[in-house]
Design an enzyme around this catalytic site. Structure first.
Site, PDB file in Angstrom:
ATOM      1  N   ARG A   5       0.827  -1.202   0.000  1.00 15.37           N
ATOM      2  CA  ARG A   5       0.000   0.000   0.000  1.00 15.37           C
ATOM      3  C   ARG A   5       0.858   1.248   0.000  1.00 15.37           C
ATOM      4  O   ARG A   5       0.552   2.229  -0.640  1.00 15.37           O
ATOM      5  CB  ARG A   5      -0.937  -0.034   1.204  1.00 15.37           C
ATOM      6  CG  ARG A   5      -1.976  -1.130   1.090  1.00 15.37           C
ATOM      7  CD  ARG A   5      -2.621  -1.466   2.413  1.00 15.37           C
ATOM      8  NE  ARG A   5      -3.216  -0.286   3.009  1.00 15.37           N
ATOM      9  CZ  ARG A   5      -2.634   0.457   3.941  1.00 15.37           C
ATOM     10  NH1 ARG A   5      -1.448   0.160   4.373  1.00 15.37           N
ATOM     11  NH2 ARG A   5      -3.254   1.506   4.428  1.00 15.37           N
ATOM     12  N   LEU A 136      -3.702   2.509  13.689  1.00 13.02           N
ATOM     13  CA  LEU A 136      -2.837   3.379  12.904  1.00 13.02           C
ATOM     14  C   LEU A 136      -3.497   3.824  11.613  1.00 13.02           C
ATOM     15  O   LEU A 136      -3.266   4.941  11.150  1.00 13.02           O
ATOM     16  CB  LEU A 136      -1.509   2.669  12.588  1.00 13.02           C
ATOM     17  CG  LEU A 136      -0.347   3.085  13.502  1.00 13.02           C
ATOM     18  CD1 LEU A 136      -0.588   2.633  14.930  1.00 13.02           C
ATOM     19  CD2 LEU A 136       0.974   2.523  12.984  1.00 13.02           C
ATOM     20  N   GLU A 137      -4.329   2.967  11.024  1.00 14.59           N
ATOM     21  CA  GLU A 137      -4.905   3.300   9.725  1.00 14.59           C
ATOM     22  C   GLU A 137      -6.077   4.283   9.816  1.00 14.59           C
ATOM     23  O   GLU A 137      -6.215   5.156   8.959  1.00 14.59           O
ATOM     24  CB  GLU A 137      -5.352   2.031   9.008  1.00 14.59           C
ATOM     25  CG  GLU A 137      -4.217   1.102   8.601  1.00 14.59           C
ATOM     26  CD  GLU A 137      -3.265   1.736   7.605  1.00 14.59           C
ATOM     27  OE1 GLU A 137      -3.659   2.692   6.919  1.00 14.59           O
ATOM     28  OE2 GLU A 137      -2.118   1.271   7.513  1.00 14.59           O
ATOM     29  N   SER A 138      -6.929   4.142  10.821  1.00 14.54           N
ATOM     30  CA  SER A 138      -8.124   5.007  10.856  1.00 14.54           C
ATOM     31  C   SER A 138      -8.512   5.435  12.264  1.00 14.54           C
ATOM     32  O   SER A 138      -9.630   5.864  12.483  1.00 14.54           O
ATOM     33  CB  SER A 138      -9.314   4.292  10.202  1.00 14.54           C
ATOM     34  OG  SER A 138      -9.762   3.208  11.025  1.00 14.54           O
ATOM     35  N   TYR A 322       6.787   2.190  10.251  1.00 20.37           N
ATOM     36  CA  TYR A 322       5.395   1.751  10.344  1.00 20.37           C
ATOM     37  C   TYR A 322       5.314   0.379  10.993  1.00 20.37           C
ATOM     38  O   TYR A 322       4.523   0.157  11.912  1.00 20.37           O
ATOM     39  CB  TYR A 322       4.764   1.715   8.953  1.00 20.37           C
ATOM     40  CG  TYR A 322       3.342   1.179   8.935  1.00 20.37           C
ATOM     41  CD1 TYR A 322       2.268   2.045   9.105  1.00 20.37           C
ATOM     42  CD2 TYR A 322       3.076  -0.172   8.751  1.00 20.37           C
ATOM     43  CE1 TYR A 322       0.958   1.572   9.098  1.00 20.37           C
ATOM     44  CE2 TYR A 322       1.782  -0.659   8.747  1.00 20.37           C
ATOM     45  CZ  TYR A 322       0.727   0.219   8.920  1.00 20.37           C
ATOM     46  OH  TYR A 322      -0.568  -0.266   8.917  1.00 20.37           O
TER      47      TYR A 322
END
Length: 408
Positions: A5, A136-138, A322
């Site tokens: 990604r 972490l993503e949303s 990350y």
């Protein structure tokens, strides 16, 4: 070849906190993120529709997808002006594993314990790792994005800088619509087309998304995060996650240890043990196959031993910061404590406690530096400049020990 990604989205680098690690709540779309007339985009769309039909997409699906779509100037602005400012690993962890993100992660892991346990049974990925990706993503679903994906990907495909890639994402988005998993109105996400609780780009969705609820739809956009969480676990499982093995751990290096460091330098756990490497919190090093030692802040900062599952996390986002952030946040969600080693001072000679004191001092003096988290971003820089201006000092916006002493 599977595209990670991060690689796919270019400058959306978790390492710079400009993309995957969400730092601000979702707001109503800015004016630049609203569709405006653009004859060039409209002409491009007509040509694309013919290509899409040739790829087996239904004319009805294509027409429905573009009925409310439009050219988004703000998407082009974001794509061309991605600020590549560099944060230290210490700064990254201060945000990625902030007190709020940890507490919310623990609360969400408790609330979804049954679901996360079933996901672990199906895919072998521990609940805390899935929860960390969600966090972490949303920010646990609180910041999923509200930009229409068809508009965003078609705007970027038309713009042409990465036209072929974004046309492939647009086509994948239409295939998702054709499958009936969602509708054009519900298919929203980030400005670059990453969607849902775990921010899948459309091609990743087609490759890895699962219907874990059994309702006939792979719904990563719903307020119910079940399908999205299971899809993230499926992504890791398909990428080679090894059930029951650790991602890594913080370690203590013996005095005078000079390496080797980096993911390319793998050794057996027995070899690292013989070299004097020990767990930072005591005990014995776990067995997890070949392992590497990472020192993201240099040999004087924290050190980590990482295993194969760390490399699997990198398939989700190919940035070591990350993957370390996911690993550390997952440990904290599971109840572990903070990093034990000290970080070296920054280039200004300040520790994180110094930076927090500086922020508190600025705010106390009437110059709002924001949350005293030790991360010196634009708000702190602006507060420093305002303080310097008000006190007849050179207006650099840079912190220093002298400034900290003045504010003390």
């Amino acid at each position: 070849m599977t595209i990670t990604r991060r690689a796919a989205l270019g400058g959306l680098a978790a390492a710079t906190l400009t993309g995957c690690v969400s730092t601000a709540p979702t707001r109503s779309r800015a004016p630049s993120m609203r569709a405006v007339p653009n004859d060039g985009w409209s002409a491009w769309v007509e040509g694309y529709k013919a290509r899409a039909r040739g790829r087996g997409l239904s004319p009805a699906v294509i027409d429905a997808a573009f009925r409310e779509a439009g050219y988004l100037p703000g998407v082009i602005e974001r794509d061309r002006n991605q600020t590549e400012f560099t944060r230290t690993f210490e700064d990254y962890l201060a945000i990625a594993a902030s007190d709020e993100r940890i507490s919310k992660g623990r609360a969400n892991a408790r609330a979804r314990a049954g679901t996360l346990s079933r996901i672990e049974q199906a895919y072998g990925v521990p609940p805390e790792v899935v929860a960390a990706i969600w966090g972490l993503e949303s920010f646990y679903g609180e910041r999923r994005g509200d930009i229409p994906v068809v508009s965003a990907t078609s705007t970027l495909a038309f713009d042409g800088r990465r036209g072929q890639f974004f046309e492939s994402q647009l086509t994948a988005a239409l295939r998702i619509l054709q499958s009936g998993d969602t509708t054009p109105a519900r298919m929203v996400g980030s400005w670059a087309g990453a969607m849902g609780h775990t921010q899948f780009i459309p091609t990743s969705y087609l490759a890895y998304a699962v219907d874990f609820t059994g309702d006939g739809r792979r719904d990563i956009w719903s307020d119910d995060p079940t399908d999205a969480l299971a899809s993230a676990a499926a992504y890791l499982a398909e990428s080679g996650w090894r059930r029951g093995q650790p991602w890594g751990l913080e370690v203590r290096l013996p005095a005078g240890f000079s390496g080797p460091f980096g993911r390319s330098a793998t050794r057996s756990v027995a070899a690292w043990r013989a070299a004097g490497v020990t767990p930072a919190r005591g005990g014995t090093l776990p067995e997890g196959g070949p392992a590497s030692i990472l020192v993201p802040s240099g040999a004087s900062g924290p050190a980590f031993m990482v295993f194969r599952n760390f490399s699997v996390i990198l398939r989700y986002n190919n940035a070591e910061t990350y993957a370390l952030g996911i690993g550390h946040l997952s440990d904290r969600i599971a109840g572990a404590g903070p990093i034990t080693a000290s970080f070296p001072p920054d280039r200004y000679g300040l520790t994180i406690d110094d930076r927090k004191a500086l922020q508190r001092g600025l705010t106390r003096a009437g110059f709002d530096a924001g949350t005293a988290d030790g991360v010196l971003g634009p708000q702190t820089e602006g507060a420093i400049r305002a303080y310097q201006r008000a006190n007849g000092l050179p207006e650099t916006g840079a912190p220093s020990r002298a400034l900290l002493a003045r504010l003390g």
